[in-house]
Design a protein around this motif. Structure first.
Motif, mmCIF file in Angstrom:
data_model
loop_
_atom_site.group_PDB
_atom_site.id
_atom_site.type_symbol
_atom_site.label_atom_id
_atom_site.label_comp_id
_atom_site.label_asym_id
_atom_site.label_seq_id
_atom_site.Cartn_x
_atom_site.Cartn_y
_atom_site.Cartn_z
ATOM 1 N N UNK A 2 1.074 -1.012 0.152
ATOM 2 C CA UNK A 2 0.023 -0.198 0.153
ATOM 3 C C UNK A 2 0.412 1.043 -0.623
ATOM 4 N N UNK A 3 1.148 2.340 -0.777
ATOM 5 C CA UNK A 3 1.230 3.425 -0.889
ATOM 6 C C UNK A 3 1.221 4.717 -0.404
ATOM 7 N N UNK A 4 1.831 4.905 0.652
ATOM 8 C CA UNK A 4 1.663 6.053 1.234
ATOM 9 C C UNK A 4 2.177 7.410 1.332
ATOM 10 N N UNK A 5 2.364 8.275 1.259
ATOM 11 C CA UNK A 5 1.867 9.754 0.320
ATOM 12 C C UNK A 5 3.737 10.116 0.805
ATOM 13 N N UNK A 6 3.891 9.217 2.096
ATOM 14 C CA UNK A 6 5.494 9.491 2.701
ATOM 15 C C UNK A 6 5.745 11.239 3.426
ATOM 16 N N UNK A 7 6.750 11.292 3.563
ATOM 17 C CA UNK A 7 6.794 12.621 4.852
ATOM 18 C C UNK A 7 6.756 13.611 3.702
ATOM 19 N N UNK A 8 6.294 14.265 5.030
ATOM 20 C CA UNK A 8 6.133 16.140 4.465
ATOM 21 C C UNK A 8 7.112 17.255 5.603
ATOM 22 N N UNK A 9 7.537 18.310 4.576
ATOM 23 C CA UNK A 9 7.879 18.622 5.460
ATOM 24 C C UNK A 9 7.293 19.897 6.281
ATOM 25 N N UNK A 10 7.820 19.680 7.650
ATOM 26 C CA UNK A 10 7.051 20.286 8.659
ATOM 27 C C UNK A 10 7.304 21.953 8.506
ATOM 28 N N UNK A 11 7.458 22.151 8.016
ATOM 29 C CA UNK A 11 7.849 23.522 7.883
ATOM 30 C C UNK A 11 6.748 24.950 7.008
ATOM 31 N N UNK A 12 7.033 25.694 7.179
ATOM 32 C CA UNK A 12 5.853 26.979 6.293
ATOM 33 C C UNK A 12 6.726 26.818 5.256
ATOM 34 N N UNK A 13 5.555 27.127 4.580
ATOM 35 C CA UNK A 13 5.742 27.339 3.038
ATOM 36 C C UNK A 13 7.222 28.442 2.514
ATOM 37 N N UNK A 14 8.393 27.714 2.272
ATOM 38 C CA UNK A 14 9.568 28.570 1.340
ATOM 39 C C UNK A 14 9.735 28.834 0.791
ATOM 40 N N UNK A 15 10.536 30.498 0.962
ATOM 41 C CA UNK A 15 10.379 31.936 -0.211
ATOM 42 C C UNK A 15 11.663 31.272 -1.080
ATOM 43 N N UNK A 16 11.578 30.915 -2.222
ATOM 44 C CA UNK A 16 12.039 30.865 -3.130
ATOM 45 C C UNK A 16 12.045 31.371 -4.398
ATOM 46 N N UNK A 17 12.720 32.024 -5.017
ATOM 47 C CA UNK A 17 13.162 33.056 -6.044
ATOM 48 C C UNK A 17 13.150 31.521 -7.443
ATOM 49 N N UNK A 18 12.390 32.522 -8.783
ATOM 50 C CA UNK A 18 11.674 31.746 -9.582
ATOM 51 C C UNK A 18 12.942 32.096 -10.724
ATOM 52 N N UNK A 19 12.751 30.681 -11.453
ATOM 53 C CA UNK A 19 14.186 30.781 -12.366
ATOM 54 C C UNK A 19 13.402 31.190 -14.061
ATOM 55 N N UNK A 20 13.451 32.101 -13.966
ATOM 56 C CA UNK A 20 12.974 32.615 -15.252
ATOM 57 C C UNK A 20 13.218 32.089 -16.398
ATOM 58 N N UNK A 21 13.240 31.341 -17.600
ATOM 59 C CA UNK A 21 13.255 30.216 -18.727
ATOM 60 C C UNK A 21 12.722 30.436 -19.604
ATOM 61 N N UNK A 22 12.957 31.992 -20.961
ATOM 62 C CA UNK A 22 12.626 32.906 -21.630
ATOM 63 C C UNK A 22 11.838 31.616 -22.856
ATOM 64 N N UNK A 23 12.372 30.250 -23.017
ATOM 65 C CA UNK A 23 12.513 28.846 -23.847
ATOM 66 C C UNK A 23 10.761 28.260 -23.083
ATOM 67 N N UNK A 24 11.089 28.663 -21.730
ATOM 68 C CA UNK A 24 9.749 27.950 -21.407
ATOM 69 C C UNK A 24 8.229 28.304 -21.184
ATOM 70 N N UNK A 25 8.472 29.594 -21.240
ATOM 71 C CA UNK A 25 7.932 30.725 -21.582
ATOM 72 C C UNK A 25 7.090 30.853 -22.257
ATOM 73 N N UNK A 26 8.151 30.853 -23.617
ATOM 74 C CA UNK A 26 7.216 30.318 -24.913
ATOM 75 C C UNK A 26 6.863 29.182 -25.095
ATOM 76 N N UNK A 27 6.728 28.327 -24.510
ATOM 77 C CA UNK A 27 6.688 26.870 -24.803
ATOM 78 C C UNK A 27 4.931 26.751 -23.768
ATOM 79 N N UNK A 28 4.861 27.268 -22.981
ATOM 80 C CA UNK A 28 3.883 27.511 -21.825
ATOM 81 C C UNK A 28 2.573 28.399 -21.961
#
Length: 587
Positions: A230-256
């Motif tokens: 029986x597959x379980x969800x697994x460990x979930x970080x015990x922390x508030x949502x961490x701030x992380x800067x976005x990596x702006x990729x022009x190629x990906x922006x064009x694709x999506x």
């Protein structure tokens, strides 16, 4: 072009008018909402192909910012079934990459930026171009896709590279590998489904999804079912949502970008639909442009805290309102409480079986298929434009390889229907008055400056979803101007569900104010719609008159009915209104 002013979006005004008595109500509503939101948001993350913790991250940040900057006092922003499904569709070719999650967060930023731009440019009225039946068709198709997509998880049949596979491919794989079904996992999933259904039948206020998750966890712990595959969800970080800067990729922006646009459009429609549905109960005025800005800011903020695109959730918004929420603070508190739950109770989430989350989504998928709305659309005519738009969108959602194409198909079809019709409702406003020889003269006016006893409104043309907003605005301007309203519909050619709902809302509101609405000159095709939609129960059969061969036959009948509604016969001479005197002199 006028732009929406950011000074109108401040949370400060709400704080200034806030009363301490509201706090307990908002807190209890937020607490109730969190109980429902936790299993839902984790399951939505799985639909999007992400770790469940990102569903909680999205719910926390989106709820706080959406409530703070939106227009509605009750709308709850966060992961939704449609947004999760669209994310999975857009990202299916990229989830195998090492930087896949970075791409998801960039996608969230793009969606938020598009929504924000919609609001700044005041494009809120564009929502009228997406008909209700297109949304019904999309949600019906989405429900089918979710159920089929979660089937492998419910049966615990592993599929390699499932994120890159179409739903029909996954279904074929599951059907040809049924022998690999894990009976223990299937039992856990079915247990969750059964508990949700039972809780709903016992009491609608019971948190069936949460109970359906907790009870299987007890079995997992007591019998170590994880050892049996029986597959379980697994460990979930015990922390508030961490701030992380976005990596702006022009190629990906064009694709999506095309996918981001479709997610933004559906998200805006979903948010406005949810907000307006509750606003009909709360009598709150919703500003679509401000709501777009609130949704945009919520998604942009969420992108920096590892969230995926979200929108206004109808389910959690309805729960928020019916749980007694008074102000937007309830939405903010919901995000804060969920953050505290993640901080202190996350370790227990690792025991949640993924099959149970699939069970939650199976029930959600079933509820997405709005059988009552489908029945209403079909009853109005299988070959009507509403029905065609609904079924085409539904089939496109299920069969097309990319959900974005389904969205654009529905919108294109909607625009074609719009171009075929008109979005302005010609209305004539007539006031009965005394003429020569004691005859009633109906004087046409553009503006009703003073209240009158009887007001005649002549409607013309095609009343459909594109003109519903214009019709509602014109009727709202007249709603407090009279005791009796006579709606003459002899020049109305067609009527759809959206416009009918406007008339229904107008009728109910007038009745709440102690007034009456009389409909006359109803054509046979319009009357069939009124009967099939049970509008007679709202208007009253005595207040409806069918169009007759004699040109003025229905006119005299509606004025006779107005005389009865005003109770002129029972009123003494001194207390009679001008309208009663007028009607008495004419009959």
């Amino acid at each position: 072009m006028q732009f929406t002013r950011f000074k109108d979006l401040s949370f400060i005004d709400s704080i200034k008018s806030y009363k301490l008595d509201y706090l307990s109500k908002d807190f209890m509503a937020a607490l109730t909402g969190v109980v429902v939101a936790i299993p839902q948001c984790m399951a939505y993350a799985l639909i999007a192909g992400l770790n469940p913790v990102y569903g909680l991250y999205t719910a926390i940040v989106s709820a706080i910012f959406g409530a703070s900057f939106g227009s509605s006092k009750h709308l709850i922003t966060g992961p939704t079934n449609s947004s999760a499904l669209l994310v999975a569709s857009v990202m299916k070719n990229y989830m195998h990459l090492d930087n896949a999650y970075q791409m998801v967060f960039l996608l969230t930023f793009l969606v938020g930026s598009i929504k924000l731009l919609f609001g700044i440019l005041k494009l809120g009225k564009l929502i009228t171009y997406v008909s209700h039946t297109v949304i019904v068709g999309f949600t019906t198709g989405a429900g089918c896709l979710i159920a089929l997509g979660q089937l492998s998880t419910l049966l615990s049949i592993p599929i390699k590279n499932s994120a890159q596979m179409a739903t029909t491919e996954k279904l074929y794989y599951v059907l040809t590998h049924l022998r690999q079904t894990n009976i223990y996992a299937l039992c856990m999933g079915l247990m969750t489904i059964a508990l949700i259904i039972i809780c709903k039948k016992i009491n609608k206020n019971l948190p069936g999804a949460l109970i359906g998750i907790i009870v299987p966890i007890i079995f997992i712990v007591c019998f170590s079912l994880d050892k049996y595959g029986v597959q379980l969800t697994g460990n979930i970080p015990t922390s508030l949502p961490p701030f992380k800067m976005i990596n702006f990729d022009l190629n990906f922006i064009q694709n999506v970008f095309s996918g981001a646009l479709s997610i933004a459009i559906i998200g805006c429609v979903e948010a406005i639909s949810s907000a307006k549905s509750i606003a009909t109960l709360s009598r709150q005025e919703i500003d679509p442009n401000q709501e777009f800005i609130g949704q945009g800011i919520a998604n942009i903020a969420s992108s920096f805290f590892q969230g995926f695109p979200g929108s206004g959730s109808f389910t959690r918004t309805a729960i928020n309102y019916h749980s007694g929420a008074v102000s937007r603070l309830a939405g903010v508190l919901q995000g804060i409480i969920m953050a505290l739950v993640l901080l202190f109770f996350a370790p227990y989430a690792k025991y949640i079986p993924t099959a149970c989350l699939a069970g939650v989504m199976m029930v959600t998928a079933y509820n997405l298929v709005n059988k009552e709305e489908i029945k209403k659309v079909v009853n109005l005519g299988k070959l009507k434009s509403d029905s065609i738009a609904m079924w085409v969108t539904c089939l496109a959602t299920i069969l097309l390889p990319n959900l974005s194409y389904a969205i654009y198909t529905g919108i294109a079809l909607t625009i074609m229907l719009y171009l075929k019709e008109t979005n302005k409702v010609p209305i004539k406003i007539l006031i009965p008055s005394q003429g020569e020889d004691s005859k009633i003269v109906e004087k046409e006016t553009d503006v009703v400056k003073e209240n009158v006893d009887i007001l005649i409104i002549e409607l013309e043309g095609n009343l459909y979803f594109g003109s519903a907003e214009n019709l509602q605005a014109k009727l709202n301007n007249l709603v407090n101007k009279s005791k009796v309203f006579i709606l003459r519909m002899n020049h109305v050619a067609s009527l759809d569900i959206t416009a009918l709902n406007v008339l229904r809302g107008f009728t109910r509101y007038v009745k709440e104010k102690g007034g009456s609405v009389i409909i006359c000159g109803v054509r046979t095709n319009i009357d069939a719609i009124l009967v099939k939609s049970h509008f007679d129960t709202d208007i009253g059969t005595d207040n409806k008159f069918i169009l007759e061969n004699e040109t003025f036959a229905f006119s005299s009948k509606d004025l006779e009915r107005a005389k009865a509604v005003l109770n002129c016969e029972a009123t003494n001479q001194a207390g009679q209104s001008i309208a009663c005197d007028l009607l008495a002199s004419s009959f």
